[in-house]
Design a protein around this motif. Structure first.
Motif, PDB file in Angstrom:
ATOM      1  N   LEU A  12      -0.539  11.805 -12.626  1.00  0.00           N
ATOM      2  CA  LEU A  12      -1.772  10.912 -12.262  1.00  0.00           C
ATOM      3  C   LEU A  12      -1.266   9.302 -12.715  1.00  0.00           C
ATOM      4  CD1 LEU A  12      -4.889  10.253 -12.181  1.00  0.00           C
ATOM      5  CD2 LEU A  12      -4.958  10.858 -14.579  1.00  0.00           C
ATOM      6  N   ARG A  13      -0.363   9.326 -13.658  1.00  0.00           N
ATOM      7  CA  ARG A  13       0.165   7.859 -14.062  1.00  0.00           C
ATOM      8  C   ARG A  13       0.792   7.258 -12.761  1.00  0.00           C
ATOM      9  NH1 ARG A  13       3.283   9.426 -17.679  1.00  0.00           N
ATOM     10  NH2 ARG A  13       5.109   9.482 -16.396  1.00  0.00           N
ATOM     11  N   GLU A  14       1.728   8.275 -11.861  1.00  0.00           N
ATOM     12  CA  GLU A  14       2.356   7.520 -10.843  1.00  0.00           C
ATOM     13  C   GLU A  14       1.342   7.221  -9.498  1.00  0.00           C
ATOM     14  OE1 GLU A  14       5.520  10.365 -10.021  1.00  0.00           O
ATOM     15  OE2 GLU A  14       6.638   9.670 -11.757  1.00  0.00           O
ATOM     16  N   SER A  15       0.320   7.984  -9.623  1.00  0.00           N
ATOM     17  CA  SER A  15      -0.450   7.932  -8.463  1.00  0.00           C
ATOM     18  C   SER A  15      -1.326   6.729  -8.595  1.00  0.00           C
ATOM     19  CB  SER A  15      -1.393   8.970  -8.473  1.00  0.00           C
ATOM     20  OG  SER A  15      -1.013  10.311  -7.941  1.00  0.00           O
ATOM     21  N   ILE A  16      -1.760   6.494  -9.880  1.00  0.00           N
ATOM     22  CA  ILE A  16      -2.656   4.994 -10.211  1.00  0.00           C
ATOM     23  C   ILE A  16      -1.598   3.869 -10.221  1.00  0.00           C
ATOM     24  CG2 ILE A  16      -3.426   3.830 -12.059  1.00  0.00           C
ATOM     25  CD1 ILE A  16      -4.548   6.425 -13.355  1.00  0.00           C
ATOM     26  N   GLU A  17      -0.375   4.071 -10.574  1.00  0.00           N
ATOM     27  CA  GLU A  17       0.547   2.923 -10.493  1.00  0.00           C
ATOM     28  C   GLU A  17       0.899   2.430  -8.833  1.00  0.00           C
ATOM     29  OE1 GLU A  17       4.863   1.563 -11.753  1.00  0.00           O
ATOM     30  OE2 GLU A  17       4.424   3.683 -12.091  1.00  0.00           O
ATOM     31  N   GLU A  18       1.022   3.564  -8.064  1.00  0.00           N
ATOM     32  CA  GLU A  18       1.443   3.447  -6.648  1.00  0.00           C
ATOM     33  C   GLU A  18       0.158   2.701  -6.039  1.00  0.00           C
ATOM     34  OE1 GLU A  18       2.791   5.899  -2.724  1.00  0.00           O
ATOM     35  OE2 GLU A  18       2.362   6.809  -4.512  1.00  0.00           O
ATOM     36  N   TYR A  19      -1.001   3.181  -6.238  1.00  0.00           N
ATOM     37  CA  TYR A  19      -2.338   2.627  -5.561  1.00  0.00           C
ATOM     38  C   TYR A  19      -2.500   1.230  -5.934  1.00  0.00           C
ATOM     39  CZ  TYR A  19      -7.150   2.658  -4.268  1.00  0.00           C
ATOM     40  OH  TYR A  19      -8.472   2.515  -3.858  1.00  0.00           O
ATOM     41  N   PHE A  20      -2.445   0.962  -7.344  1.00  0.00           N
ATOM     42  CA  PHE A  20      -2.629  -0.362  -7.603  1.00  0.00           C
ATOM     43  C   PHE A  20      -1.484  -1.582  -7.159  1.00  0.00           C
ATOM     44  CE2 PHE A  20      -5.981   1.232 -10.387  1.00  0.00           C
ATOM     45  CZ  PHE A  20      -6.828   0.382 -10.143  1.00  0.00           C
ATOM     46  N   LEU A  99     -14.362   6.102 -17.890  1.00  0.00           N
ATOM     47  CA  LEU A  99     -14.341   7.060 -16.771  1.00  0.00           C
ATOM     48  C   LEU A  99     -13.629   8.230 -17.008  1.00  0.00           C
ATOM     49  CD1 LEU A  99     -14.748   6.925 -13.673  1.00  0.00           C
ATOM     50  CD2 LEU A  99     -12.587   6.037 -13.149  1.00  0.00           C
ATOM     51  N   VAL A 100     -14.340   9.374 -16.441  1.00  0.00           N
ATOM     52  CA  VAL A 100     -14.155  10.763 -16.793  1.00  0.00           C
ATOM     53  C   VAL A 100     -13.500  11.357 -15.681  1.00  0.00           C
ATOM     54  CG1 VAL A 100     -14.999  13.034 -17.322  1.00  0.00           C
ATOM     55  CG2 VAL A 100     -16.391  11.138 -18.202  1.00  0.00           C
ATOM     56  N   LYS A 101     -12.290  11.839 -15.924  1.00  0.00           N
ATOM     57  CA  LYS A 101     -11.255  12.710 -15.378  1.00  0.00           C
ATOM     58  C   LYS A 101     -12.152  13.836 -14.706  1.00  0.00           C
ATOM     59  CE  LYS A 101      -7.220  11.324 -17.590  1.00  0.00           C
ATOM     60  NZ  LYS A 101      -5.974  12.102 -18.440  1.00  0.00           N
ATOM     61  N   PRO A 102     -11.832  14.387 -13.562  1.00  0.00           N
ATOM     62  CA  PRO A 102     -11.099  13.546 -12.548  1.00  0.00           C
ATOM     63  C   PRO A 102     -12.097  12.659 -11.595  1.00  0.00           C
ATOM     64  CG  PRO A 102     -11.950  15.793 -11.649  1.00  0.00           C
ATOM     65  CD  PRO A 102     -12.265  15.696 -13.195  1.00  0.00           C
ATOM     66  N   PHE A 103     -11.226  11.687 -11.098  1.00  0.00           N
ATOM     67  CA  PHE A 103     -11.979  10.647 -10.619  1.00  0.00           C
ATOM     68  C   PHE A 103     -11.280  10.086  -9.169  1.00  0.00           C
ATOM     69  CE2 PHE A 103      -9.415   8.876 -13.990  1.00  0.00           C
ATOM     70  CZ  PHE A 103      -8.441   8.073 -13.257  1.00  0.00           C
ATOM     71  N   HIS A 104     -12.147   9.400  -8.337  1.00  0.00           N
ATOM     72  CA  HIS A 104     -11.293   8.970  -7.163  1.00  0.00           C
ATOM     73  C   HIS A 104     -10.579   7.482  -7.516  1.00  0.00           C
ATOM     74  CE1 HIS A 104     -12.991  11.832  -4.332  1.00  0.00           C
ATOM     75  NE2 HIS A 104     -14.209  11.748  -4.803  1.00  0.00           N
ATOM     76  N   LEU A 105      -9.450   7.351  -6.885  1.00  0.00           N
ATOM     77  CA  LEU A 105      -8.710   6.183  -7.078  1.00  0.00           C
ATOM     78  C   LEU A 105      -9.564   4.761  -6.675  1.00  0.00           C
ATOM     79  CD1 LEU A 105      -4.939   7.272  -6.306  1.00  0.00           C
ATOM     80  CD2 LEU A 105      -6.164   6.649  -8.459  1.00  0.00           C
ATOM     81  N   SER A 106     -10.288   4.805  -5.752  1.00  0.00           N
ATOM     82  CA  SER A 106     -11.077   3.982  -5.239  1.00  0.00           C
ATOM     83  C   SER A 106     -12.361   3.360  -6.215  1.00  0.00           C
ATOM     84  CB  SER A 106     -11.949   4.327  -4.021  1.00  0.00           C
ATOM     85  OG  SER A 106     -12.864   5.551  -4.040  1.00  0.00           O
ATOM     86  N   LEU A 108     -12.058   4.071  -9.495  1.00  0.00           N
ATOM     87  CA  LEU A 108     -11.194   3.399 -10.607  1.00  0.00           C
ATOM     88  C   LEU A 108     -11.020   2.123 -10.349  1.00  0.00           C
ATOM     89  CD1 LEU A 108      -9.415   3.886 -13.436  1.00  0.00           C
ATOM     90  CD2 LEU A 108      -7.521   4.399 -11.624  1.00  0.00           C
ATOM     91  N   LYS A 109     -10.574   1.571  -9.090  1.00  0.00           N
ATOM     92  CA  LYS A 109     -10.301   0.192  -8.716  1.00  0.00           C
ATOM     93  C   LYS A 109     -11.436  -0.620  -8.952  1.00  0.00           C
ATOM     94  CE  LYS A 109      -8.530  -2.552  -4.901  1.00  0.00           C
ATOM     95  NZ  LYS A 109      -8.188  -2.721  -3.501  1.00  0.00           N
ATOM     96  N   ALA A 110     -12.643   0.081  -8.389  1.00  0.00           N
ATOM     97  CA  ALA A 110     -13.976  -0.908  -8.473  1.00  0.00           C
ATOM     98  C   ALA A 110     -14.356  -1.076 -10.038  1.00  0.00           C
ATOM     99  CB  ALA A 110     -15.029   0.070  -7.937  1.00  0.00           C
ATOM    100  N   ARG A 111     -13.988   0.039 -10.913  1.00  0.00           N
ATOM    101  CA  ARG A 111     -14.319  -0.203 -12.268  1.00  0.00           C
ATOM    102  C   ARG A 111     -13.460  -1.390 -12.737  1.00  0.00           C
ATOM    103  NH1 ARG A 111     -16.966   4.213 -15.162  1.00  0.00           N
ATOM    104  NH2 ARG A 111     -18.193   5.397 -13.782  1.00  0.00           N
ATOM    105  N   VAL A 112     -12.199  -1.351 -12.664  1.00  0.00           N
ATOM    106  CA  VAL A 112     -11.342  -2.228 -13.105  1.00  0.00           C
ATOM    107  C   VAL A 112     -11.686  -3.472 -12.592  1.00  0.00           C
ATOM    108  CG1 VAL A 112      -8.984  -2.968 -13.099  1.00  0.00           C
ATOM    109  CG2 VAL A 112      -9.204  -0.628 -13.381  1.00  0.00           C
TER     110      VAL A 112
END
Length: 225
Positions: A12-20, A99-106, A108-112
């Motif tokens: 999950l950490r790597e997926s979030i890092e790559e996405y952003f 934000l509760v897991k699991p979540f869509h990365l999109s 997460l980005k909108a929340r950030v």
């Protein structure tokens, strides 16, 4: 955006890092409580993505430390714990969202993005400073109704200056903001000067003013005074 991802689940950490990162953001990571503490004691972030359950400690303790030191980093708790008590505790301690897991990365980005808009730009996608009009979502700059093209780093630095207008920003702080902590900042001071020179040139060629002042021995300040 400069983000810190505090998450012990590697995938999950790597997926979030790559996405952003692919979207042009600066991302740093921490997989343990101690690593996270070391990061927040040294650096400031636009937003921290904070897991509650970590090896060696608890994310809530990290949140408490941030608030005790009056750090203004945005905080989005990401957790598999979905109880009302957990949510209320995190929000009461100063987290900006939960934000509760699991979540869509999109999502997460909108929340950030929403957290950063609220904290830095009064909830708006538009950043205005005199004749400079910036659309944060479209990543465009217009000066006196004339579109001006900036590189990704120039755009990020211009926003950073305006968001911190009136404050002296050190070269170290600029390097950390643009490149993160994984770079030898001393080697990039020439690059900082080049970016600032280009920003000044583009602002003035579009009929705008030069708002960037050198604070000798300290750094730079963005001001209209």
């Amino acid at each position: 955006m400069k983000l810190l991802i505090i998450e012990d689940e590697e995938g999950l950490r790597e997926s979030i890092e790559e996405y952003f990162t692919e979207a042009g953001n600066i991302c740093e990571t921490a997989a343990t409580y101690q690593a996270a503490i070391a990061k927040i004691e040294l650096y400031r972030y636009d937003c921290i993505l904070l897991d509650i359950t970590l090896p060696g400690g608890n994310g809530i303790s990290i949140l408490k430390k941030l608030k005790e030191n009056n750090y203004t980093d945005g905080v989005l708790i990401i957790s598999a714990r979905n109880s009302l008590d957990d949510r209320l505790e995190g929000l009461d301690l100063g987290a900006d969202d939960y934000l509760v897991k699991p979540f869509h990365l999109s999502e997460l980005k909108a929340r950030v993005s929403a957290i950063i808009r609220r904290k830095m730009y009064n909830g708006s996608n538009l950043l205005l400073f005199n004749e400079i009009n910036i659309d944060l979502q479209a990543k465009t700059v217009v000066i006196f109704d004339k579109p001006v093209k900036f590189t990704r780093k120039e755009f990020a630095l211009l926003i950073y200056f305006i968001a911190n207008k009136g404050k002296v920003i050190s070269k170290n702080a600029i390097a950390e903001h643009l490149w993160g902590d994984g770079i030898d900042m001393a080697d990039n001071f020439d690059f900082i000067y080049s970016h600032i020179k280009n920003i000044r040139k583009k602002l003035m060629e579009a009929g705008g003013n030069d708002y960037i002042q050198a604070a000798y021995g300290m750094g730079y300040k963005f001001t209209d005074k």
